[in-house]
Structures are given as C-alpha cells and as structure tokens.
Write a protein that holds these residues in place. Structure first.
Motif, mmCIF file in Angstrom:
data_model
loop_
_atom_site.group_PDB
_atom_site.id
_atom_site.type_symbol
_atom_site.label_atom_id
_atom_site.label_comp_id
_atom_site.label_asym_id
_atom_site.label_seq_id
_atom_site.Cartn_x
_atom_site.Cartn_y
_atom_site.Cartn_z
ATOM 1 N N UNK A 67 0.835 -1.212 0.000
ATOM 2 C CA UNK A 67 0.000 0.000 0.000
ATOM 3 C C UNK A 67 0.866 1.257 0.000
ATOM 4 N N UNK A 68 0.564 2.167 -0.898
ATOM 5 C CA UNK A 68 1.329 3.393 -0.993
ATOM 6 C C UNK A 68 0.828 4.414 0.031
ATOM 7 N N UNK A 69 1.759 5.124 0.715
ATOM 8 C CA UNK A 69 1.311 6.150 1.676
ATOM 9 C C UNK A 69 0.628 7.293 0.940
ATOM 10 N N UNK A 70 -0.343 7.927 1.562
ATOM 11 C CA UNK A 70 -1.016 9.046 0.901
ATOM 12 C C UNK A 70 -0.056 10.203 0.693
ATOM 13 N N UNK A 71 -0.222 10.969 -0.379
ATOM 14 C CA UNK A 71 0.660 12.117 -0.607
ATOM 15 C C UNK A 71 0.491 13.149 0.494
ATOM 16 N N UNK A 72 1.552 13.911 0.787
ATOM 17 C CA UNK A 72 1.442 14.926 1.843
ATOM 18 C C UNK A 72 0.379 15.958 1.489
ATOM 19 N N UNK A 73 -0.340 16.387 2.511
ATOM 20 C CA UNK A 73 -1.403 17.367 2.287
ATOM 21 C C UNK A 73 -0.808 18.698 1.846
ATOM 22 N N UNK A 74 -1.447 19.306 0.876
ATOM 23 C CA UNK A 74 -1.012 20.599 0.364
ATOM 24 C C UNK A 74 -1.839 21.679 1.031
ATOM 25 N N UNK A 75 -1.180 22.612 1.659
ATOM 26 C CA UNK A 75 -1.891 23.669 2.361
ATOM 27 C C UNK A 75 -2.511 24.678 1.407
ATOM 28 N N UNK A 76 -3.310 25.597 1.931
ATOM 29 C CA UNK A 76 -3.964 26.601 1.096
ATOM 30 C C UNK A 76 -2.984 27.670 0.643
ATOM 31 N N UNK A 77 -3.369 28.399 -0.408
ATOM 32 C CA UNK A 77 -2.610 29.572 -0.799
ATOM 33 C C UNK A 77 -2.734 30.613 0.319
ATOM 34 N N UNK A 78 -1.686 31.404 0.557
ATOM 35 C CA UNK A 78 -1.734 32.323 1.700
ATOM 36 C C UNK A 78 -2.875 33.330 1.633
ATOM 37 N N UNK A 79 -3.206 33.818 0.430
ATOM 38 C CA UNK A 79 -4.273 34.817 0.330
ATOM 39 C C UNK A 79 -5.639 34.250 0.689
ATOM 40 N N UNK A 80 -5.764 32.916 0.650
ATOM 41 C CA UNK A 80 -7.050 32.293 0.958
ATOM 42 C C UNK A 80 -7.343 32.256 2.455
ATOM 43 N N UNK A 81 -6.333 32.436 3.274
ATOM 44 C CA UNK A 81 -6.530 32.303 4.723
ATOM 45 C C UNK A 81 -6.087 33.537 5.498
ATOM 46 N N UNK A 82 -5.773 34.622 4.787
ATOM 47 C CA UNK A 82 -5.357 35.854 5.455
ATOM 48 C C UNK A 82 -6.441 36.904 5.299
ATOM 49 N N UNK A 83 -6.800 37.526 6.404
ATOM 50 C CA UNK A 83 -7.805 38.581 6.409
ATOM 51 C C UNK A 83 -7.140 39.894 6.831
ATOM 52 N N UNK A 84 -7.433 40.968 6.085
ATOM 53 C CA UNK A 84 -6.914 42.295 6.410
ATOM 54 C C UNK A 84 -8.106 43.211 6.667
ATOM 55 N N UNK A 85 -8.180 43.789 7.858
ATOM 56 C CA UNK A 85 -9.314 44.617 8.278
ATOM 57 C C UNK A 85 -8.846 46.021 8.622
ATOM 58 N N UNK A 86 -9.577 47.014 8.147
ATOM 59 C CA UNK A 86 -9.265 48.408 8.444
ATOM 60 C C UNK A 86 -9.744 48.742 9.849
ATOM 61 N N UNK A 87 -8.862 49.329 10.666
ATOM 62 C CA UNK A 87 -9.193 49.661 12.049
ATOM 63 C C UNK A 87 -9.461 51.148 12.260
ATOM 64 N N UNK A 88 -9.069 51.977 11.328
ATOM 65 C CA UNK A 88 -9.319 53.412 11.473
ATOM 66 C C UNK A 88 -8.039 54.229 11.525
ATOM 67 N N UNK A 89 -8.222 55.548 11.635
ATOM 68 C CA UNK A 89 -7.092 56.466 11.654
ATOM 69 C C UNK A 89 -6.315 56.375 12.957
ATOM 70 N N UNK A 90 -5.043 56.664 12.843
ATOM 71 C CA UNK A 90 -4.141 56.690 13.986
ATOM 72 C C UNK A 90 -3.434 58.038 14.011
ATOM 73 N N UNK A 91 -2.901 58.396 15.152
ATOM 74 C CA UNK A 91 -2.089 59.606 15.219
ATOM 75 C C UNK A 91 -0.817 59.430 14.413
ATOM 76 N N UNK A 92 -0.447 60.478 13.696
ATOM 77 C CA UNK A 92 0.764 60.400 12.868
ATOM 78 C C UNK A 92 2.000 60.232 13.744
ATOM 79 N N UNK A 93 2.920 59.403 13.329
ATOM 80 C CA UNK A 93 4.139 59.216 14.125
ATOM 81 C C UNK A 93 4.992 60.474 14.140
ATOM 82 N N UNK A 94 5.876 60.542 15.087
ATOM 83 C CA UNK A 94 6.793 61.678 15.172
ATOM 84 C C UNK A 94 7.671 61.722 13.931
ATOM 85 N N UNK A 95 7.965 62.905 13.489
ATOM 86 C CA UNK A 95 8.800 63.167 12.315
ATOM 87 C C UNK A 95 8.113 62.786 11.009
ATOM 88 N N UNK A 96 6.837 62.497 11.059
ATOM 89 C CA UNK A 96 6.115 62.224 9.812
ATOM 90 C C UNK A 96 5.925 63.527 9.047
#
Length: 211
Positions: A67-96
C-alpha cells in the motif's frame, strides 16, 4: 569338430565389458561414493539458488504491491486564509511629513501554516507608504496583528481626489506559495483616505489643475 566359438572383437572394436561407463549421475550409487558426493553437493547448491531466487522474486512482488502512503497534504494559498481589516485612523508618528495619513489595519492568518507578510504597498504613484512593524514579519495563526501604516503624499498630481475603492497590495508567503494580493478595505477606508488626500493637496495648484 565344427562349431561356433565366442565371437572375438574385430579390429577397431571393443568388448562391451571394456566400454567406459557414462559419467555417474548420482542415482543408484552407494553413499560415500565420490560421484554421489559431488552430485549431492551440486544438487544442494542448485536448490539453494532456486530458493533464494524465489524469495527475492516474492519480496519484489510484495514491495511493488505494498500500500502506498497518501501524498502529503497541500496547504492553502496564503491569500485564501489571510484577512486584512481596516481599524481606522491613527495619530501620525513623530517626524512624519506634514499632511501624512496614518491608519491601522489588522492582519490575521485564519488557518494553515505560518504566513510571512513580505511587503505592503499601495497602487498610487504619488504616495509613499511605510508601516510598523516593517515587513517582512511572520504572523501567528489565529492571532490578529495590528499594523500601523503611514502614507505620505509625494506628488499630488498622481493621487486620486476621490478614492472609490482603494486597496492595499500585500505580498504573502507560506510553505505552498508566494503571491501578491490586493485587499479592498471598504468604504470607511475610502472616505478617510480621500479626505486626507484632499487636505494634503488642497493648496497645490498643479493638483487642482489636473482634476
């Protein structure tokens, strides 16, 4: 007295008793006879060789049909599991620079192997972008990472007056792939960015002439 006596062998012939016997085959010979011993040793060697061949053939068949071992599982593409959420404005850093727009986003790897944020950028030629932390950095699965982004206007003529669907370009990498993905951050981000750009470029005559 006439009669027929024993037939004498003619020239070039030999009596049957003098003919050399064929090489012994081992059958019918007494035990201990040199020919019988040779036959027995030769027969054992042949049988051992045949047995070894059979074992090797059987082992090869079992190896090929195992019996042949099953092939290693292939993970998802990174963009399929990454979420980017807008949190709002922040104070500008010093020297900006004056007129900079600073905001925060939350980057979350929802599942799969560890993901590295390789780069964060934006599509407008008239804007410069920096972030804290500075890429590349690794994410922790299931944990929201806060990223503070500062955009600085470098050329008002190449910035949009009203950013309808602005997005961030994020380069991601995991064990499966490295890819660029554009994240649309929603209407709130579009409104905040458009307002910041209008404020930053309100006193720039060249930007107003080209819009």
């Amino acid at each position: 007295m006439s009669g027929v006596g024993p037939v004498e062998p003619g020239e070039g012939t030999r009596a049957w008793d003098d003919v050399e016997a064929p090489p012994p085959t081992g059958h019918g010979l007494p035990r201990g006879h040199p020919a019988a011993l040779y036959y027995a040793r030769h027969r054992r060697a042949v049988l051992a060789s045949a047995a070894a061949t059979a074992v090797l053939a059987g082992g090869g068949y079992l190896y090929a049909t195992r019996p042949q071992p099953p092939p290693p599982a292939v993970g998802p593409f990174p963009s399929q599991v990454v979420d980017v959420t807008y949190l709002g404005e922040e104070g500008s850093p010093r020297r900006a620079p004056k007129g900079s727009f600073t905001f925060a986003v939350r980057v979350t790897a929802l599942s799969g192997p560890t993901i590295t944020v390789v780069e964060i950028s934006q599509p407008y030629a008239g804007l410069n972008l920096t972030s804290v932390p500075k890429p590349p950095f690794r994410t922790r699965t299931g944990f929201g990472h806060k990223i503070v982004v500062t955009m600085n206007v470098t050329e008002c003529a190449n910035t949009p007056r009203n950013a309808g669907l602005p997005f961030l370009d994020v380069t991601l990498r995991n064990t499966r792939a490295i890819e660029d993905h554009s994240y649309i951050l929603g209407e709130r981000y579009a409104h905040d960015l458009s307002e910041a750009l209008q404020v930053a470029c309100s006193n720039d005559p060249s930007s107003l002439a080209k819009r």
